[in-house]
Design a protein around this motif. Structure first.
Motif, PDB file in Angstrom:
ATOM      1  N   GLY A 296       9.749   4.269   6.254  1.00  0.00           N
ATOM      2  CA  GLY A 296       9.224   3.760   7.507  1.00  0.00           C
ATOM      3  C   GLY A 296       7.747   3.471   7.422  1.00  0.00           C
ATOM      4  N   TYR A 297       7.283   2.641   8.318  1.00  0.00           N
ATOM      5  CA  TYR A 297       5.875   2.273   8.396  1.00  0.00           C
ATOM      6  C   TYR A 297       5.020   3.521   8.585  1.00  0.00           C
ATOM      7  CZ  TYR A 297       1.609   0.261  10.409  1.00  0.00           C
ATOM      8  OH  TYR A 297       0.309  -0.069  10.675  1.00  0.00           O
TER       9      TYR A 297
ATOM     10  N   ASN B 215       0.801  -1.235   0.000  1.00  0.00           N
ATOM     11  CA  ASN B 215       0.000   0.000   0.000  1.00  0.00           C
ATOM     12  C   ASN B 215       0.833   1.285   0.000  1.00  0.00           C
ATOM     13  OD1 ASN B 215      -2.461  -1.383   0.012  1.00  0.00           O
ATOM     14  ND2 ASN B 215      -2.458  -1.546   2.227  1.00  0.00           N
ATOM     15  N   SER B 216       2.098   1.216  -0.318  1.00  0.00           N
ATOM     16  CA  SER B 216       2.888   2.449  -0.386  1.00  0.00           C
ATOM     17  C   SER B 216       2.424   3.283  -1.574  1.00  0.00           C
ATOM     18  CB  SER B 216       4.387   2.135  -0.481  1.00  0.00           C
ATOM     19  OG  SER B 216       4.659   1.313  -1.590  1.00  0.00           O
ATOM     20  N   MET B 217       2.223   4.568  -1.340  1.00  0.00           N
ATOM     21  CA  MET B 217       1.722   5.512  -2.339  1.00  0.00           C
ATOM     22  C   MET B 217       0.422   5.033  -2.986  1.00  0.00           C
ATOM     23  SD  MET B 217       5.104   7.196  -4.080  1.00  0.00           S
ATOM     24  CE  MET B 217       4.111   8.514  -4.766  1.00  0.00           C
ATOM     25  N   PHE B 218      -0.426   4.377  -2.244  1.00  0.00           N
ATOM     26  CA  PHE B 218      -1.669   3.776  -2.738  1.00  0.00           C
ATOM     27  C   PHE B 218      -2.544   4.769  -3.493  1.00  0.00           C
ATOM     28  CE2 PHE B 218      -6.149   2.723  -2.329  1.00  0.00           C
ATOM     29  CZ  PHE B 218      -6.182   1.379  -2.671  1.00  0.00           C
TER      30      PHE B 218
ATOM     31  N   GLY C 190       8.211   1.453   2.728  1.00  0.00           N
ATOM     32  CA  GLY C 190       7.583   0.984   3.956  1.00  0.00           C
ATOM     33  C   GLY C 190       6.086   0.857   3.772  1.00  0.00           C
ATOM     34  N   THR C 191       5.492  -0.064   4.502  1.00  0.00           N
ATOM     35  CA  THR C 191       4.053  -0.273   4.420  1.00  0.00           C
ATOM     36  C   THR C 191       3.296   1.029   4.670  1.00  0.00           C
ATOM     37  OG1 THR C 191       4.271  -2.568   5.114  1.00  0.00           O
ATOM     38  CG2 THR C 191       2.118  -1.552   5.422  1.00  0.00           C
ATOM     39  N   GLU C 192       2.387   1.372   3.771  1.00  0.00           N
ATOM     40  CA  GLU C 192       1.533   2.560   3.834  1.00  0.00           C
ATOM     41  C   GLU C 192       2.302   3.882   3.884  1.00  0.00           C
ATOM     42  OE1 GLU C 192      -1.394   1.919   6.916  1.00  0.00           O
ATOM     43  OE2 GLU C 192      -2.463   0.481   5.663  1.00  0.00           O
TER      44      GLU C 192
END
Length: 176
Positions: free
Chosen positions: A128-129, A96-99, A111-113
């Motif tokens: 980073g998360y 979901n990075s740059m979702f 990093g996640t999200e």
């Protein structure tokens, strides 16, 4: 002739058109490609709606799914750069990075999200998360660490360390 490779249900469905040097592996990858060149799509729905985007790399289920004309993007991780339409020169690594990114360019998210809600912001760096998670339009921000600048929508902020400047909403030119 056009040196395309397609493996999977409807992968490269329109490769008969003006497409060159594309690789589509997985169901529905590069399904809408019409004038695309030098793209790599691996994973179900990766670069699914790409019509005219060139030199993109999408690895993961739904990576760069909505990309239409974006160029020079790299999305690694499920749903990375999912909504990207015409954003260019972005790197998003993590689930979901740059979702939500649509037209933001020259961003790096690792990093996640990270940079999850970015839609138009340019020149951001998030490591980073959930770093810069809710940044939608802020530009030229740097966040290193989990939840750093996660609520930010301002410009030219630098945050380092877990939760640094987490609640900064619209502040500009801050260091924390």
């Amino acid at each position: 002739d056009n040196e395309n490779i397609a493996i999977g249900f409807k992968a490269g469905y329109k490769f008969a058109y003006n497409n060159k040097r594309n690789i589509a592996i997985g169901n529905n990858t590069l399904i809408d490609a019409e004038n695309s060149e030098d793209n790599i799509a691996i994973g179900t729905n990766a670069l699914k709606e790409n019509t005219d985007g060139n030199k993109n790399i999408a690895i993961g289920t739904n990576a760069l799914t909505d990309n239409k004309m974006g160029i020079n993007n790299i999305g690694v991780g499920n749903q990375s750069l999912y909504n990207n339409d015409n954003g260019a020169n972005n790197v998003a690594i993590g689930i979901n990075s740059m979702f939500t990114n649509m037209s933001g360019s020259k961003n790096i998210a690792f990093g996640t999200e990270s940079l999850f809600s970015n839609t138009q912001g340019d020149g951001n760096i998030a490591f980073g998360y959930q770093a810069l998670k809710f940044n939608a339009n802020g530009e030229n921000n740097i966040a290193f660490g989990d939840n750093v600048l996660s609520q930010n929508n301002g410009d030219k902020n630098i945050g380092m360390g877990v939760n640094s400047l987490k609640n900064n909403l619209i502040g500009h030119d801050n260091v924390g």
